[in-house]
Design a protein around this motif. Structure first.
Motif, PDB file in Angstrom:
ATOM      1  N   GLY A  72       0.905  -3.040 -10.495  1.00 26.75           N
ATOM      2  CA  GLY A  72       1.215  -3.422  -9.110  1.00 26.75           C
ATOM      3  C   GLY A  72       0.894  -4.893  -8.930  1.00 26.75           C
ATOM      4  O   GLY A  72       0.179  -5.491  -9.738  1.00 26.75           O
ATOM      5  N   MET A  73       1.455  -5.491  -7.913  1.00 29.41           N
ATOM      6  CA  MET A  73       1.169  -6.906  -7.648  1.00 29.41           C
ATOM      7  C   MET A  73       0.321  -6.981  -6.377  1.00 29.41           C
ATOM      8  O   MET A  73       0.832  -7.219  -5.283  1.00 29.41           O
ATOM      9  N   LEU A  74      -0.952  -6.722  -6.555  1.00 25.55           N
ATOM     10  CA  LEU A  74      -1.879  -6.676  -5.428  1.00 25.55           C
ATOM     11  C   LEU A  74      -1.866  -7.991  -4.653  1.00 25.55           C
ATOM     12  O   LEU A  74      -1.883  -9.070  -5.246  1.00 25.55           O
ATOM     13  N   GLU A  75      -1.819  -7.864  -3.343  1.00 26.53           N
ATOM     14  CA  GLU A  75      -1.878  -9.060  -2.502  1.00 26.53           C
ATOM     15  C   GLU A  75      -3.148  -9.015  -1.691  1.00 26.53           C
ATOM     16  O   GLU A  75      -3.636  -7.950  -1.329  1.00 26.53           O
ATOM     17  N   GLY A  76      -3.687 -10.168  -1.411  1.00 23.92           N
ATOM     18  CA  GLY A  76      -4.898 -10.202  -0.594  1.00 23.92           C
ATOM     19  C   GLY A  76      -5.116 -11.591  -0.040  1.00 23.92           C
ATOM     20  O   GLY A  76      -5.073 -12.564  -0.786  1.00 23.92           O
ATOM     21  N   ILE A  77      -5.259 -11.672   1.272  1.00 24.51           N
ATOM     22  CA  ILE A  77      -5.595 -12.953   1.905  1.00 24.51           C
ATOM     23  C   ILE A  77      -7.084 -12.876   2.252  1.00 24.51           C
ATOM     24  O   ILE A  77      -7.493 -12.032   3.046  1.00 24.51           O
ATOM     25  N   SER A 305      -0.028  -8.730 -13.287  1.00 28.13           N
ATOM     26  CA  SER A 305      -0.406  -7.663 -12.362  1.00 28.13           C
ATOM     27  C   SER A 305      -1.848  -7.236 -12.600  1.00 28.13           C
ATOM     28  O   SER A 305      -2.567  -6.905 -11.658  1.00 28.13           O
ATOM     29  N   PHE A 306      -2.311  -7.279 -13.848  1.00 32.75           N
ATOM     30  CA  PHE A 306      -3.723  -6.963 -14.118  1.00 32.75           C
ATOM     31  C   PHE A 306      -4.633  -8.029 -13.516  1.00 32.75           C
ATOM     32  O   PHE A 306      -5.673  -7.720 -12.918  1.00 32.75           O
ATOM     33  N   GLN A 307      -4.224  -9.279 -13.657  1.00 27.25           N
ATOM     34  CA  GLN A 307      -5.004 -10.384 -13.100  1.00 27.25           C
ATOM     35  C   GLN A 307      -5.160 -10.208 -11.583  1.00 27.25           C
ATOM     36  O   GLN A 307      -6.232 -10.406 -11.025  1.00 27.25           O
ATOM     37  N   ARG A 308      -4.071  -9.808 -10.934  1.00 24.63           N
ATOM     38  CA  ARG A 308      -4.138  -9.581  -9.486  1.00 24.63           C
ATOM     39  C   ARG A 308      -4.982  -8.356  -9.158  1.00 24.63           C
ATOM     40  O   ARG A 308      -5.798  -8.381  -8.243  1.00 24.63           O
ATOM     41  N   GLN A 309      -4.803  -7.307  -9.929  1.00 23.54           N
ATOM     42  CA  GLN A 309      -5.529  -6.076  -9.649  1.00 23.54           C
ATOM     43  C   GLN A 309      -7.033  -6.309  -9.761  1.00 23.54           C
ATOM     44  O   GLN A 309      -7.817  -5.759  -9.009  1.00 23.54           O
TER      45      GLN A 309
END
Lengths: 396, 87
Positions: A72-77, A305-309
């Motif tokens: 997944g391409m986790l998003e987070g602000i 995607s792992f980096q984002r997760q």
């Protein structure tokens, strides 16, 4: 010129900017391209009909790469501070004032207030971050061994932007011929043909690699050590070089931690708090968010995607009001044991972990002038005070 | 399916697959497998594939976004709840 249109398939809207960036490296036969978001296609012009099949294959491969998302391409602000700012053409304004001169694709000279502002940003990093973490100063060469980049897995992640370094062959005939032809006709790239030696070195694409190779085989005292260094780095960006936002030759200040996981993780978190305070103090229009590197390989999806997760990369992005876009000016990175393993750096019985925070200094200058304009007296109060204080220190 | 069996199975697989020595005193059920460098991105793919096969469950993108699966304890809890149909 022949045109082609390729469907975008399942590429997420959020990844289109990364796909657009990557398109510049797909083929030298592509003369222009645009992503048509409405019709969900890539429209490209190519130099000749003969290259159509190969270009279609390469673009399709790139689209496939950006369609996958193993984790997944986790998003987070993590922090958001928006300001309503008027559009300012910082690049044209700096050119007019001779605060910047372009000296080749992605190469610039900075002077005047732009140079002073960049110096202030670097001084602030040293004063706030390097002092807080008691970072040891290290000084690095501008080039790096290709074998070191290989050990850092750089070639398997970012092969597209390496500026290799070479020299003329150690051969009297070659040296004489090169020199004579330069004297007669002036230099041109053709004169390099068949005359260059091996490419053992590259211009450093990043500051912190030298930190790890310099510590090869070290056994660290707990909890580890913190380093700061600044380096002029190079990244070839094809057709993406523009303004100060994407330079081929740029300046990167880093603070690096190497040691026990808890030490690295907690230090990184503290640094992120300091950075957010900085953004508040200078009233920057920005977001601090989860990010990923622009891995330019087939395994993009797995790595990104792992980096984002894992929240292994976060970026501070400053708004450029005239473009209605933001640019990354700072990144916070956690590498786990990647470099500890690569260079046999240990803490106690286990491999050291590492993390780093990095400032792209020219981008800070560009974003600040884009947001606040050319008159330091009109800048936000704390930024203006720190700038004036720095100016008087430099003058004395 | 009891918790200790799942924990033990996962522990054995991870130790064996990622070559973690018996002498590693930091390796435990609560250690962050990624922050502490036991498993990287490609290792995570192998781990997910193993869990899906061993327990006949699916782990989706949204599972990874919603559920923290960073420790053996967390993964075990996820497996048991998924098998029970709680999540």
């Amino acid at each position: 010129m022949p045109k082609l249109s390729i469907p975008l398939g399942d590429v997420d809207h959020d990844l289109l900017s990364q796909l657009e960036y990557a398109m510049t490296f797909v083929s030298e036969d592509i003369t222009s391209y645009v992503i048509d978001e409405k019709n969900k296609t890539i429209e490209a012009e190519i130099s000749g009909e003969s290259s159509r099949e190969s270009v279609v294959r390469k673009i399709s491969e790139l689209i496939e790469r950006y369609s996958k998302r193993e984790f997944g391409m986790l998003e987070g602000i993590h922090f958001d501070q928006r300001r309503d700012l008027p559009p300012i053409d910082a690049w044209s304004g700096m050119l007019e004032r001779r605060w910047v001169t372009s000296i080749g694709a992605g190469h610039v000279v900075l002077r005047g207030p732009a140079a002073l502002l960049q110096d202030l940003i670097d001084a602030k990093v040293r004063k706030v971050f390097a002092a807080f973490f008691k970072a040891e100063l290290e000084l690095y060469p501008s080039t790096i061994m290709c074998s070191t980049l290989d050990r850092c897995n750089h070639f398997t992640s970012f092969p597209e932007h390496i500026d290799f370094v070479s020299h003329l062959k150690q051969d009297l005939d070659v040296l004489n011929a090169f020199s004579a032809e330069c004297r007669e006709k002036g230099w041109s790239p053709d004169l390099h043909h068949d005359r260059m030696g091996e490419h053992e070195f590259a211009v450093s694409p990043s500051t912190c690699y030298h930190a790890y190779e310099g510590m090869e085989g070290w056994r660290l005292e707990p909890p580890g050590r913190c380093i700061t260094a600044i380096l002029h780095c190079h990244r070839y960006e094809g057709a993406n070089h523009r303004t100060l936002s994407r330079l081929r030759a740029f300046t990167m200040r880093e603070v690096v931690w190497i040691g026990a996981p808890r030490y690295v993780i907690e230090s990184r978190a503290q640094a992120e708090e300091l950075l957010i305070q900085w953004a508040k103090d200078w009233e920057l229009s920005c977001t601090f968010e989860t990010a990923n590197d622009m891995f330019f390989t087939q395994d993009y999806a797995i790595k990104a995607s792992f980096q984002r997760q894992q929240q292994a990369k976060k970026e501070l992005r400053l708004m450029i009001p005239s473009d209605n876009q933001s640019i990354s000016v700072f990144s916070s990175n956690f590498h786990a044991m990647t470099f500890g393993k690569a260079f046999d750096i240990k803490i106690g019985e286990r491999q050291a972990t590492s993390g780093c925070i990095a400032w792209g200094l020219e981008r800070w200058v560009y974003a600040i002038i884009s947001q606040f304009g050319f008159d330091p007296q009109a800048w936000p109060t704390k930024l203006r005070e720190e700038y004036e204080d720095h100016r008087s220190r430099v003058a004395s | 399916m009891d918790t200790e069996t799942v924990l033990s199975t996962l522990r054995d697989f991870i130790r064996s697959e990622f070559k973690i020595p018996e002498t590693d005193s930091e390796f435990c059920d609560d250690v962050h497998l990624f922050d502490y460098g036991y498993i990287d991105s490609f290792g995570a793919i192998r781990l997910i594939a193993y869990i899906e096969k061993a327990y006949n469950i699916k782990i989706s993108e949204s599972d990874l976004a919603i559920h923290p699966l960073n420790t053996i304890q967390e993964i075990s809890g996820f497996v048991i709840r998924r098998k029970k149909g709680e999540i």
